[in-house]
Design a protein around this motif. Structure first.
Motif, short mmCIF file in Angstrom:
data_model
loop_
_atom_site.label_atom_id
_atom_site.label_comp_id
_atom_site.label_asym_id
_atom_site.label_seq_id
_atom_site.Cartn_x
_atom_site.Cartn_y
_atom_site.Cartn_z
N UNK A 368 0.83 -1.21 0.00
CA UNK A 368 0.00 0.00 0.00
C UNK A 368 0.86 1.26 0.00
N UNK A 369 2.04 1.19 0.62
CA UNK A 369 2.93 2.34 0.67
C UNK A 369 3.86 2.46 -0.52
N UNK A 370 3.72 1.56 -1.49
CA UNK A 370 4.55 1.64 -2.69
C UNK A 370 5.99 1.22 -2.49
N UNK A 371 6.25 0.41 -1.46
CA UNK A 371 7.61 -0.05 -1.16
C UNK A 371 7.71 -1.53 -1.47
N UNK A 372 8.72 -1.90 -2.24
CA UNK A 372 8.93 -3.30 -2.62
C UNK A 372 10.23 -3.80 -2.01
N UNK A 373 10.13 -4.83 -1.21
CA UNK A 373 11.31 -5.48 -0.64
C UNK A 373 11.62 -6.70 -1.50
N UNK A 374 12.81 -6.77 -2.12
CA UNK A 374 13.13 -7.92 -2.97
C UNK A 374 12.96 -9.23 -2.22
N UNK A 375 12.23 -10.18 -2.81
CA UNK A 375 11.95 -11.44 -2.13
C UNK A 375 13.23 -12.20 -1.81
N UNK A 376 14.21 -12.14 -2.69
CA UNK A 376 15.48 -12.82 -2.44
C UNK A 376 16.13 -12.25 -1.18
N UNK A 377 16.15 -10.92 -1.06
CA UNK A 377 16.73 -10.28 0.13
C UNK A 377 15.96 -10.68 1.38
N UNK A 378 14.65 -10.65 1.29
CA UNK A 378 13.81 -10.98 2.44
C UNK A 378 14.07 -12.40 2.91
N UNK A 379 14.11 -13.35 2.00
CA UNK A 379 14.25 -14.76 2.36
C UNK A 379 15.66 -15.07 2.89
N UNK A 380 16.68 -14.62 2.19
CA UNK A 380 18.05 -14.98 2.57
C UNK A 380 18.46 -14.33 3.89
N UNK A 381 18.20 -13.05 4.04
CA UNK A 381 18.56 -12.40 5.30
C UNK A 381 17.72 -12.95 6.45
N UNK A 382 16.45 -13.21 6.17
CA UNK A 382 15.59 -13.76 7.20
C UNK A 382 16.02 -15.15 7.64
#
Length: 401
Positions: A368-382
């Motif tokens: 909704x805020x127009x911000x996209x977090x790369x899925x690769x970044x999200x998964x690997x760092x997480x």
């Protein structure tokens, strides 16, 4: 031409929309065909109806509060408090997110604090991803300290023989460890100088909302919501009442800004679908798998197995049904296995976007805020942070036991 338009529209559908539709359709099929036993279907519907009411109304509250610029005002004051220093801003944001999660609950943090962080990034002119990741990680990893901090805690509260103060006394050291480890990885992956690329930022001027009346009403509604949670009223009653206050104000002053897009259709499809699908899987083998993975060792090994099983299964399915299946699978009495399971399902769900409702809500707010977090970044760092946090926090539980 119509075929091209339809194909283009399908390409624009978000992957989480497809996931929500798939889960809901599968859940309906399982219920209609009897793969999910009728008694379990009825019990699931009774349990999730208040949750759906809460999710739908709290999203409406967050959307209209953001439109009333409450989050912009808070974001500007937060940035001003940092005085241009990233380290100070980092500590302020961590404290904000952790306290919100501990005192209220992780879903409130995901819904109400995520827009604050995104507005902060916009106001200061800095990258939004570090602020967004701070919110979603701490919404999960800071949710151990009180029964109200997480819906899984509320489920466990009736299963363990502890008062809220006893709960806090038992879990405060694991909670401190979890937050400390989360802070370390947030700084390494998102906040350090080499990643952010600049030394300082310029604090903004205080934000002035365009409609002070709507701003005041929305702020009041958020206050009602927070107060209702603090006095332990049912969350769905509090969220409906708070959203109704803002809706009435918008109907009077800005009716043109009300639309059907305020309704979070994706969530309202995903959540019942998720519970129905996982309930079906549980009836046909998941419960047995959980019992095998957790085992019956009464000592340290069993404690770690409960935590790691919770982490893995929460990221595969979701933390709420994982906790319910794990609670039935824990056969050891008088130990820390239930608390270890909570560590797994609370601290661990930061790898997949569906691992917890807070994470799902966070993705909704980011979109909704127009911000996209790369899925690769999200998964690997997480994945890195989840393993370290769960192991360190479970170790703290064992040592203090």
């Amino acid at each position: 031409m119509a075929t091209v338009v339809r194909a283009d529209a399908l390409r624009r559908v978000h992957v989480l929309d497809w996931l929500a539709l798939g889960l809901f359709a599968a859940g309906v099929v399982f219920a209609v065909t009897g793969l999910l036993p009728q008694a379990e279907f009825e019990d699931t519907i009774r349990r999730i109806l208040p949750l759906l009411v809460f999710l739908g109304s709290v999203i409406v509250l967050a959307e209209l509060t953001a439109d009333a610029e409450v989050f912009d005002v808070i974001a500007a004051r937060t940035a001003i408090a940092g005085r241009g220093r990233y380290a100070a801003l980092f500590l302020t944001c961590v404290a904000f997110a952790a306290l919100s999660t501990m005192v209220l609950n992780l879903d409130t943090t995901a819904v109400l604090l995520t827009p604050v962080m995104l507005a902060l990034a916009a106001r200061v002119g800095i990258a939004a991803v570090p602020l967004a990741m701070t919110t979603v990680w701490l919404a999960n990893t800071a949710s151990l300290i009180l029964p109200v901090s997480n819906l899984t805690n509320l489920l466990a509260y009736g299963h363990v023989d502890m008062t809220p103060l006893q709960w806090a006394a038992r879990m405060w050291v694991p909670q401190v460890v979890s937050i400390a480890v989360t802070m370390a990885f947030l700084w390494i992956f998102f906040w350090r100088r080499r990643v952010r690329g600049v030394d300082t930022y310029v604090p903004p001027a205080p934000h002035v909302p365009r409609d002070r009346a709507l701003f005041r009403v929305a702020a009041l509604a958020c206050g009602i919501f927070v107060a209702g949670v603090l006095v332990d009223l049912p969350l769905h009653y509090v969220s409906v009442a708070s959203a109704a206050v803002v809706l009435v104000a918008y109907a009077v002053r800005a009716r043109e800004r009300l639309s059907r897009r305020l309704v979070p259709v994706r969530l309202l499809l995903m959540v019942p679908g998720l519970f129905l699908v996982v309930g079906t899987i549980g009836a046909h083998g998941l419960d047995a798998v959980m019992r095998t993975l957790i085992g019956d060792d009464p000592g340290v090994e069993g404690t770690f197995r409960a935590a790691l099983t919770g982490k893995i299964m929460a990221n595969l399915v979701n933390n709420l049904p994982t906790y319910l299946a794990g609670e039935d699978a824990v056969t050891v009495e008088g130990g820390d296995h239930i608390l270890a399971l909570l560590i797994g399902v609370n601290v661990g769900p930061v790898i997949t976007p569906w691992a917890s409702l807070a994470t799902i809500l966070w993705f909704e707010r980011c979109r909704a805020g127009g911000v996209s977090v790369p899925m690769r970044t999200f998964v690997l760092t997480g994945a890195v942070a989840a393993v370290a946090c769960v192991v360190a926090t479970t170790t703290a539980l064992v040592v203090t036991g």
